[in-house]
Motif scaffolding. Structure first.
Motif, PDB file in Angstrom:
ATOM      1  N   LYS A 222       0.848  -1.197   0.000  1.00 62.35           N
ATOM      2  CA  LYS A 222       0.000   0.000   0.000  1.00 62.35           C
ATOM      3  C   LYS A 222       0.878   1.239   0.000  1.00 62.35           C
ATOM      4  O   LYS A 222       1.817   1.354   0.785  1.00 62.35           O
ATOM      5  CB  LYS A 222      -0.926   0.014   1.222  1.00 62.35           C
ATOM      6  CG  LYS A 222      -1.914   1.174   1.222  1.00 62.35           C
ATOM      7  CD  LYS A 222      -2.889   1.063   2.387  1.00 62.35           C
ATOM      8  CE  LYS A 222      -3.913   2.191   2.350  1.00 62.35           C
ATOM      9  NZ  LYS A 222      -4.877   2.090   3.478  1.00 62.35           N
ATOM     10  N   LYS A 238       2.290  -0.034   3.876  1.00 63.16           N
ATOM     11  CA  LYS A 238       1.986  -1.422   4.249  1.00 63.16           C
ATOM     12  C   LYS A 238       2.676  -2.338   3.251  1.00 63.16           C
ATOM     13  O   LYS A 238       2.730  -2.049   2.050  1.00 63.16           O
ATOM     14  CB  LYS A 238       0.484  -1.688   4.247  1.00 63.16           C
ATOM     15  CG  LYS A 238      -0.268  -1.110   5.432  1.00 63.16           C
ATOM     16  CD  LYS A 238      -1.734  -1.487   5.380  1.00 63.16           C
ATOM     17  CE  LYS A 238      -2.466  -1.030   6.630  1.00 63.16           C
ATOM     18  NZ  LYS A 238      -2.485   0.423   6.786  1.00 63.16           N
ATOM     19  N   GLN A 260      -8.721  -3.159   3.863  1.00 62.17           N
ATOM     20  CA  GLN A 260      -8.115  -1.938   3.340  1.00 62.17           C
ATOM     21  C   GLN A 260      -9.067  -1.113   2.473  1.00 62.17           C
ATOM     22  O   GLN A 260      -8.747   0.014   2.109  1.00 62.17           O
ATOM     23  CB  GLN A 260      -6.875  -2.293   2.507  1.00 62.17           C
ATOM     24  CG  GLN A 260      -5.822  -3.088   3.260  1.00 62.17           C
ATOM     25  CD  GLN A 260      -5.336  -2.362   4.496  1.00 62.17           C
ATOM     26  OE1 GLN A 260      -4.920  -1.207   4.430  1.00 62.17           O
ATOM     27  NE2 GLN A 260      -5.403  -3.023   5.639  1.00 62.17           N
ATOM     28  N   THR A 398     -10.847   6.878   7.470  1.00 63.97           N
ATOM     29  CA  THR A 398      -9.404   6.748   7.559  1.00 63.97           C
ATOM     30  C   THR A 398      -8.917   7.499   8.771  1.00 63.97           C
ATOM     31  O   THR A 398      -9.614   8.336   9.342  1.00 63.97           O
ATOM     32  CB  THR A 398      -8.701   7.329   6.320  1.00 63.97           C
ATOM     33  OG1 THR A 398      -8.925   8.740   6.289  1.00 63.97           O
ATOM     34  CG2 THR A 398      -9.233   6.714   5.040  1.00 63.97           C
ATOM     35  N   GLU A 419      -0.318   6.487   9.609  1.00 67.07           N
ATOM     36  CA  GLU A 419      -0.700   5.182   9.074  1.00 67.07           C
ATOM     37  C   GLU A 419       0.198   4.077   9.622  1.00 67.07           C
ATOM     38  O   GLU A 419      -0.273   2.979   9.956  1.00 67.07           O
ATOM     39  CB  GLU A 419      -0.631   5.205   7.538  1.00 67.07           C
ATOM     40  CG  GLU A 419      -1.721   6.018   6.866  1.00 67.07           C
ATOM     41  CD  GLU A 419      -3.062   5.300   6.879  1.00 67.07           C
ATOM     42  OE1 GLU A 419      -3.100   4.122   7.277  1.00 67.07           O
ATOM     43  OE2 GLU A 419      -4.064   5.919   6.491  1.00 67.07           O
ATOM     44  N   GLU A 423      -0.920   0.942  11.996  1.00 66.96           N
ATOM     45  CA  GLU A 423      -0.619  -0.446  11.636  1.00 66.96           C
ATOM     46  C   GLU A 423       0.162  -1.155  12.737  1.00 66.96           C
ATOM     47  O   GLU A 423      -0.062  -2.333  13.022  1.00 66.96           O
ATOM     48  CB  GLU A 423       0.195  -0.461  10.327  1.00 66.96           C
ATOM     49  CG  GLU A 423       0.611  -1.836   9.838  1.00 66.96           C
ATOM     50  CD  GLU A 423      -0.532  -2.603   9.217  1.00 66.96           C
ATOM     51  OE1 GLU A 423      -0.368  -3.807   8.999  1.00 66.96           O
ATOM     52  OE2 GLU A 423      -1.582  -1.995   8.961  1.00 66.96           O
TER      53      GLU A 423
END
Length: 470
Positions: A222, A238, A260, A398, A419, A423
């Motif tokens: 990603k 990612k 996702q 998001t 992000e 994660e």
């Protein structure tokens, strides 16, 4: 499309066009016909000199013309079903004459000349293929299937018989797992007394398929933004790899992709809740299944890569389009590179009806106002791009939708850090530095600024703690 004699005379020779003198020997002409049939098809104009483009015509040598007309039958193995037409013209001597137009179709079969030489059209040349490329073309056209070739050094001990039993139960096969492998699909054959375990058998039923095919896996990457960047601008947020048997890979990949995909649920005018998605569920499943099912497993140097950008998903699959499938007919043309794998997945309902998947994807994407998937071949990698149904501003779920300090404009780098923390809350500065391509001191300054602005906070010690998004 019909051309005039002058248009044909001026047409440059290339992938799908060639002109030949009436004096060409049938054996030489056969090489061009074979090359075009093995590739994209094409048109040959006989009676025009390929060097000077002088119009010779074909009427003056009836005996030789008959030999040329029989070339696809007498000098091509197997026979190539060309169509021919005679175009009236005036030759260079001022006489009424004709040129012969030979239309060569792209063939689903592999063709050779009488000397058993295989040619492939590359630009304006007919190139003779060495053995390895000839074998690859046979795989591509389904003359032979790589999935049937023995997996090097694999033995019966490498087969998970429980996986075989599960499939037998699925299809209602009543004998033993060993009988199934020996009596069906060529999964297990013998060379003398030595068992030969096929590639398909290992990919579908192997205990550890990656021991034999290390890159037979799916990698999801990603990116932040709409471009793939490297070095200090690297924007990967990612990077996950899925291994195991083919069924496991597909299930894991689809499940992860679903986590996702952005969604927006709302109350419709009819009083019922509705959900808009970036990508329809069927499209996610079909693209994943197609990549795993139809990839060329003889290409061992890379894996399937699924790349997610803000505006699209790109599925990069090793292998050209198989057989007669082309980018302009892929919606309604079916040709399986790995028919045994496809049949296996059909039993698990991942393949519905052979050939319907791409058409249904196009219909579902059209229904939400998104264009059809786009296919491009780069070297030996087929790239299929699926464009997102971009949700209205403020609808996406998001982390960047968290309430921000008033007046603060979070930079692209800070969004990437958020992000990464989302994660993996325990992520270290060095890990962030490596993933973003930033110097660790720069990462330290940005983290401090985010803490000072109340965007994140550190819970616990530097070594054993974690980040929390506020």
């Amino acid at each position: 499309m019909r051309y005039t004699i002058e248009e044909i005379r001026q047409m440059p020779e290339g992938q799908t066009f060639d002109c030949k003198s009436i004096h060409i020997e049938p054996k030489a002409l056969a090489n061009t016909i074979v090359a075009m049939a093995n590739a994209d098809g094409g048109m040959i104009a006989v009676g025009i000199s390929d060097k000077t483009r002088r119009i010779e015509g074909v009427n003056q040598d009836k005996a030789h013309l008959n030999e040329i007309l029989r070339t696809p039958f007498d000098f091509c193995v197997p026979t190539i079903s060309v169509t021919t037409e005679f175009m009236p013209c005036q030759d260079s001597e001022g006489n009424d004459n004709h040129i012969l137009i030979i239309h060569v179709p792209a063939s689903p079969r592999l063709h050779a000349n009488q000397a058993d030489e295989v040619f492939w059209r590359v630009g304006d040349k007919s190139r003779k293929l060495p053995f390895e490329e000839r074998l690859q073309l046979m795989y591509d056209k389904g003359e032979r299937y790589y999935e049937d070739s023995p997996a090097y050094d694999a033995t019966i001990e490498d087969i998970d018989m429980d996986a075989v039993k599960a499939y037998m139960k699925r299809i209602g096969y009543g004998k033993s797992p060993m009988e199934y492998l020996q009596e069906n699909k060529g999964f297990l054959t013998y060379k003398g007394d030595v068992p030969q375990v096929s590639t398909a058998c290992i990919l579908l039923f192997g205990k550890r398929p990656q021991n034999f095919f290390p890159r037979a896996r799916v990698r999801f990457i990603k990116y932040y933004g709409t471009e793939e960047k490297v070095g200090r601008e690297m924007n990967v947020i990612k990077d996950v790899t899925f291994e195991g048997r083919i069924l496991d890979q597909i299930q894991k990949t689809i499940d992860y992709l679903e986590t996702q995909v952005k969604e927006h649920s709302y109350l419709g005018e009819d009083g019922l809740f509705k959900t808009d998605r970036e990508y329809p569920k069927f499209v996610i499943q079909e693209m994943t299944v197609n990549s795993v099912c139809h990839r060329d497993y003889s290409i061992k140097g890379t894996e399937i890569q699924i790349k997610m950008f803000d505006d699209r998903l790109v599925f990069e699959t090793p292998g050209k389009l198989p057989g007669i499938v082309r980018t302009d007919n892929i919606r309604h043309t079916h040709f399986s590179r790995n028919p045994k794998i496809a049949e296996y997945l059909k039993a698990y309902d991942y393949v519905k009806e052979f050939g319907e998947g791409v058409d249904r994807m196009c219909r579902e994407l059209s229904a939400i106002g998104t264009k059809e998937p786009q296919y491009h071949l780069f070297a030996f990698i087929m790239k299929a791009s699926v464009w997102a149904n971009l949700l209205e501003e403020g609808q996406e779920k998001t982390i960047s939708d968290q309430k921000r300090p008033e007046g603060d404009q979070i930079s692209d780098q800070i969004k990437m850090i958020l992000e990464l923390i989302k994660e993996k809350p325990q992520i270290s500065r060095s890990e962030i530095s490596h993933k973003m391509g930033l110097h660790e001191s720069s990462v330290k300054r940005r983290l401090k600024m985010m803490v000072d602005k109340g965007i994140i906070q550190r819970i616990g010690s530097d070594k054993g703690g974690h980040w929390q998004i506020k």
